[in-house]
Design a protein around this motif. Structure first.
Motif, PDB file in Angstrom:
ATOM      1  N   ASN A 253      40.310  38.597  44.367  1.00  9.45           N
ATOM      2  CA  ASN A 253      39.110  39.416  44.497  1.00  9.45           C
ATOM      3  C   ASN A 253      39.002  39.967  45.932  1.00  9.45           C
ATOM      4  O   ASN A 253      38.174  39.542  46.713  1.00  9.45           O
ATOM      5  N   VAL A 254      39.917  40.875  46.284  1.00 12.52           N
ATOM      6  CA  VAL A 254      39.903  41.498  47.611  1.00 12.52           C
ATOM      7  C   VAL A 254      39.930  43.012  47.459  1.00 12.52           C
ATOM      8  O   VAL A 254      40.258  43.527  46.390  1.00 12.52           O
ATOM      9  N   GLN A 255      39.600  43.698  48.542  1.00 11.23           N
ATOM     10  CA  GLN A 255      39.691  45.163  48.528  1.00 11.23           C
ATOM     11  C   GLN A 255      40.908  45.677  49.278  1.00 11.23           C
ATOM     12  O   GLN A 255      41.444  46.722  48.967  1.00 11.23           O
ATOM     13  N   LYS A 427      42.472  42.569  42.378  1.00 10.13           N
ATOM     14  CA  LYS A 427      42.457  42.447  40.921  1.00 10.13           C
ATOM     15  C   LYS A 427      42.035  43.763  40.322  1.00 10.13           C
ATOM     16  O   LYS A 427      41.175  44.447  40.875  1.00 10.13           O
ATOM     17  N   LYS A 429      39.907  45.159  38.499  1.00 10.90           N
ATOM     18  CA  LYS A 429      38.633  45.315  37.810  1.00 10.90           C
ATOM     19  C   LYS A 429      37.514  45.506  38.815  1.00 10.90           C
ATOM     20  O   LYS A 429      37.660  45.254  40.003  1.00 10.90           O
ATOM     21  N   ARG A 431      33.884  44.944  40.576  1.00 14.61           N
ATOM     22  CA  ARG A 431      32.959  43.833  40.781  1.00 14.61           C
ATOM     23  C   ARG A 431      31.594  44.158  40.172  1.00 14.61           C
ATOM     24  O   ARG A 431      31.162  45.313  40.133  1.00 14.61           O
TER      25      ARG A 431
END
Lengths: 434, 426
Positions: A253-255, A427, A429, A431
């Motif tokens: 879950n990173v940008q 990921k 998807k 948030r």
């Protein structure tokens, strides 16, 4: 007591090996408020197979037990040692690495009292089933915290790629499952094997009276009946030369993607001066290649492949070692391709003496900056000593490195088969925000 | 005994602070620039130091600039941004070897001061604009810098708490500015902001090391001159919104929940009851003997970390902890109960004494590093006070149980923020 003088640095170091085998070092620092002391055992997360004291067979202990033991040593029958240190105006801490467990305090008053507390609490374990169970919840949260940390996952992901069998690939804290198998008896078994004074080093740095501190430590140790202990037998499974896997991609879950390129150490059996020289020369090589003043750094930055999180380092211990290069990047694949080009470009020639001289100056200045810090001196001195190296040999050894030394390291160290890559990518998807 | 002896001299457009000490093997120079946080300028201001540190007229590329620093015995040079209360502070820090400890006797302090002046006053500029390529590169990196805050969940949840808690106040602005403002910045607009900042900001230069005051003063006077100015000062504190406690839940793909709770202390640095507030924070959550550590971690086994910290210039106290999603109610209840205990005076003489000892120790340790010393001294610039460290320590030691209970009554719960995992949605 032996006195070692470092003239250029204007520092003096005092040393004595006590009769029970404990190595004691004291470095007086005038003008400082703080005294910093570390009490370290040569026992870390990689020491998971050994013959326990008094036994004859090798055992394998659960992953994360050295770190668990570090936590539990702070708890005593009459309460928590943190409380005692803070009553005495000190702040205490501890850490576990691959090869060491260190207990430490810093204080600006009541140094003798705090030093006594440090030595006594480390030498007086108190483990019960109840307190061991309670700790599992706390360490469980520590493990979960690291699970969410992309830099940590990236780092261990790369080590797992590089090593097939060596326990360096196991997370220092273990897993929620592995720590569930830890018991008080196992903790005592590890403690009794690895916390004998002959496997430990005490370092005190600060505005202290050397004679008085040394006398105090000796008296403290003389009161405790340590029987002499045979050499500790550790076991490590054979490790291949090549990297175990070439590449791994973790979705998190990173940008911003992250990428590290690693090279497995070539030498796994060095120590002392040989190790010091190899470690320093490899670091000099990396700095010449990727330092902020290098042409490579400028190119990578201009190409938008790196930002100020970019870093590189080479570290070596007995049995394992690796170089790591990388950071946040908009394009991990392209960064890897460019890093490889740059590494292989100097494999047989191409390093300049001018860059070497600059790097040496930079590293010597960096060392001066580092010895402003009592923490650096105590922790690094201990790490060096456990590998039979001397921290204060760093500058003279650096000075002696020649361009031929660096070129030779480049030729033998940079190798496709010992190279691996780990990436963290976003990921796929979106948030959800409530 | 004086813990730090600071000499402050008024120079042309800035104040020079010198601390002469023999404890370091390096000399540290830090240049600080302070202006009120402003929505319009926060992103420009955040980008500025990164552009300035990457090149100058004399060192037109970052390779040339970094080569120069390496040759200077690896002088370390970096920039930093911070929010201090309602102000946005830029720092340029140069740490350079003291030639006393080298066989080569080049006068490094003079060269260092020249270098700093070059970076600040001689940027790579043509036709009233910074060099285009540099600005574009730094914009790209800056966007990545802003974005990376999302990836570190501990930082992210702390930022989100402040954003929610201080909505509508300057303090809610991000230290690195706004992502969607970066593209609009041009080489011209940044340069005109540079001129504005250097003519309006409050400027301070710190020099720490084994130096001669006269030499440093002469050197600074020779190398750095700015126009006189009257720095902008803000009203004490800006609080927007009503007193209703806000509760914010945010769902993301995380394994561990991050609980961040914000209180308004209504006390600022240097206020009469500020010292009692420091002790209160220490008893409540500042250390590993504090109530939060003992009750959330050691007794309930809910967390690895549970702590509180103060933002002294804004009047905030912020609690942070990493917990399992299902333990949210229990953790919030414990954290609130412990605050009630503080308000009721439910803490022992021993907690009071040990907290004071640890605070004292922490401060004395901080001034064993040059950067720590500067951060402590700079509180006086931000708050326009003149509190010595000795005075600070004496006042802190004097805080009584009554003082702490009294200041506790001022503390108000403001916002409870929880970053939680997807399973919590079901």
């Amino acid at each position: 007591m032996e006195k070692i003088t470092f003239e250029q640095l204007q520092e003096e170091l005092y040393y004595e090996k006590l009769t029970n085998g404990l190595d004691v070092y004291i470095l007086p620092k005038i003008g400082f408020n703080k005294t910093y002391a570390t009490f370290t055992t040569k026992y870390g997360s990689v020491d998971n197979q050994f013959i326990p004291l008094g036994k004859e067979e090798f055992v394998k202990v659960p992953d994360g037990i050295a770190h668990f033991l570090e936590h539990k040593l702070f708890e005593k029958e009459d309460g928590d040692v943190f409380q005692q240190f803070s009553r005495q105006g000190a702040s205490a801490n501890a850490f576990t690495s691959f090869t060491r467990t260190a207990y430490l305090f810093s204080s600006t008053s009541d140094v003798e009292l705090n030093l006594e507390t440090l030595i006594d609490f480390v030498q007086d374990p108190y483990f019960t089933e109840k307190t061991v169970e309670k700790e599992k919840g706390i360490i469980g949260q520590e493990i979960t915290m690291y699970d969410d940390n992309p830099d940590w996952r990236l780092y261990f992901g790369l080590i797992e790629n590089l090593y097939q069998n060596h326990p360096v690939k196991i997370d220092i804290a273990g897993t929620i499952d592995s720590i569930s198998h830890i018991t008080k008896d196992l903790l005592y078994e590890c403690y009794n094997t690895f916390y004998h004074p002959s496997n430990m080093l005490l370092f005190v740095v600060g505005p202290v009276d050397v004679e008085k501190i040394m006398k105090q430590i000796k008296e403290n140790q003389a009161k405790k009946p340590f029987e002499s202990q045979p050499e500790i037998k550790r076991r490590f499974e054979a490790e291949k030369k090549e990297a175990n896997e070439g590449k791994k991609v973790l979705e998190m879950n990173v940008q911003t993607p992250k990428c590290l390129l690693g090279i497995k150490a070539l030498h796994h059996d060095q120590s002392g001066m040989e190790m010091l020289k190899n470690e320093l020369t490899t670091n000099v090589l990396l700095d010449m290649l990727f330092g902020k003043s290098s042409a490579n750094y400028e190119q990578l930055y201009n190409e938008g492949l790196i930002d100020d999180t970019f870093s590189y380092d080479y570290t070596q211990e007995s049995g394992f070692g690796f170089a790591m290069i990388g950071g946040d990047t908009s394009n991990p694949e392209q960064l890897v391709a460019r890093l490889k080009e740059m590494l292989f470009a100097v494999k047989n020639s191409g390093l300049t003496n001018e860059a070497l001289q600059r790097t040496k100056k930079k590293k010597i200045g960096g060392f001066l900056r580092a010895v402003n810090s009592p923490e650096f001196i105590a922790n690094q001195f201990t790490r060096y000593a456990f590998n039979e190296m001397n921290l204060f040999d760093v500058v003279p050894t650096l000075e002696k490195i020649t361009i031929d030394d660096v070129q030779r390291v480049a030729n033998e160290f940079i190798s496709e088969e010992r190279l691996s890559v780990c990436q963290v990518i976003p990921k796929k998807k979106i948030r959800a925000v409530l | 005994m004086t813990v730090i002896s600071e000499t402050v001299k008024e120079m042309q457009g800035y104040n020079l602070h010198i601390v002469k000490t023999e404890k370091f093997k390096t000399n540290t120079l830090v240049w600080k620039m302070k202006a009120p946080l402003s929505k319009k300028e926060v992103t420009l201001r955040a980008l500025l130091p990164y552009v300035l540190q990457s090149s100058s007229k004399k060192y037109p590329s970052s390779t040339k600039l970094r080569t120069f620093l390496d040759e200077l015995y690896g002088a370390s040079f970096y920039v930093d941004l911070a929010k201090k209360g309602e102000y946005h502070v830029i720092s340029f820090a140069l740490e350079i070897a003291n030639e006393k400890f080298l066989s080569d006797k080049t006068p490094l302090l003079r060269i260092g001061m020249e270098f700093l002046a070059e970076i600040l006053t001689n940027p790579n500029v043509a036709n009233d604009a910074f060099e285009q390529d540099t600005v574009e590169k730094e914009k790209r990196t800056h966007k990545q810098r802003i974005q990376s805050n999302f990836d570190d969940k501990m930082k992210y949840s702390s930022t989100r708490l402040v954003e929610e808690m201080c909505k509508g106040e300057r303090y809610a602005l991000h230290v690195h500015g706004e992502m969607n403002e970066v593209d609009g910045i041009t080489a011209q607009s940044l340069f005109s902001y540079y001129k504005k900042a250097f003519s309006e900001d409050e400027l301070d230069l710190y020099v720490i090391g084994d130096v001669s005051e006269n030499e440093v003063t002469a050197l600074a006077n020779e190398k750095m001159k700015f126009s006189p100015r009257q720095p902008q000062l803000l009203d004490r504190n800006e609080v927007v919104g009503d007193r209703e406690v806000k509760t914010i839940n945010e769902v993301q793909d995380v394994k561990q929940g991050k609980l961040n709770i914000g209180f308004r202390t209504n006390v600022l640095y240097g206020d009469e009851d500020y010292y009692a507030l420091q002790v209160l924070n220490g008893i409540y959550g500042g250390f590993s003997h504090s109530k939060l550590f003992i009750n959330v971690r050691e007794k309930a086994s809910l967390a690895y970390y549970a702590a509180s910290r103060l933002e002294s210039h804004k009047g905030l106290m912020m609690v942070m902890s990493g917990i399992e999603h299902k333990n949210y109610d229990q953790a919030v209840a414990i954290i609130n109960e412990q605050m009630v205990a503080m308000k009721k005076g439910d803490f022992s003489e021993q907690e009071l004494v040990q907290t004071k000892a640890v605070i004292r120790n922490q401060l004395l340790e901080t001034v064993d590093t040059a950067r720590g010393m500067i951060e402590i001294l700079y509180h006086n610039v931000v708050s326009h006070q003149n509190i010595t460290l000795d005075h600070w320590l004496v006042q802190m030691e004097r805080a009584t149980k009554e003082d702490i209970v009294k200041v506790a009554q001022k503390i108000q719960l403001d916002t409870v923020y929880f970053l939680t995992g997807q399973e919590a949605m079901q």
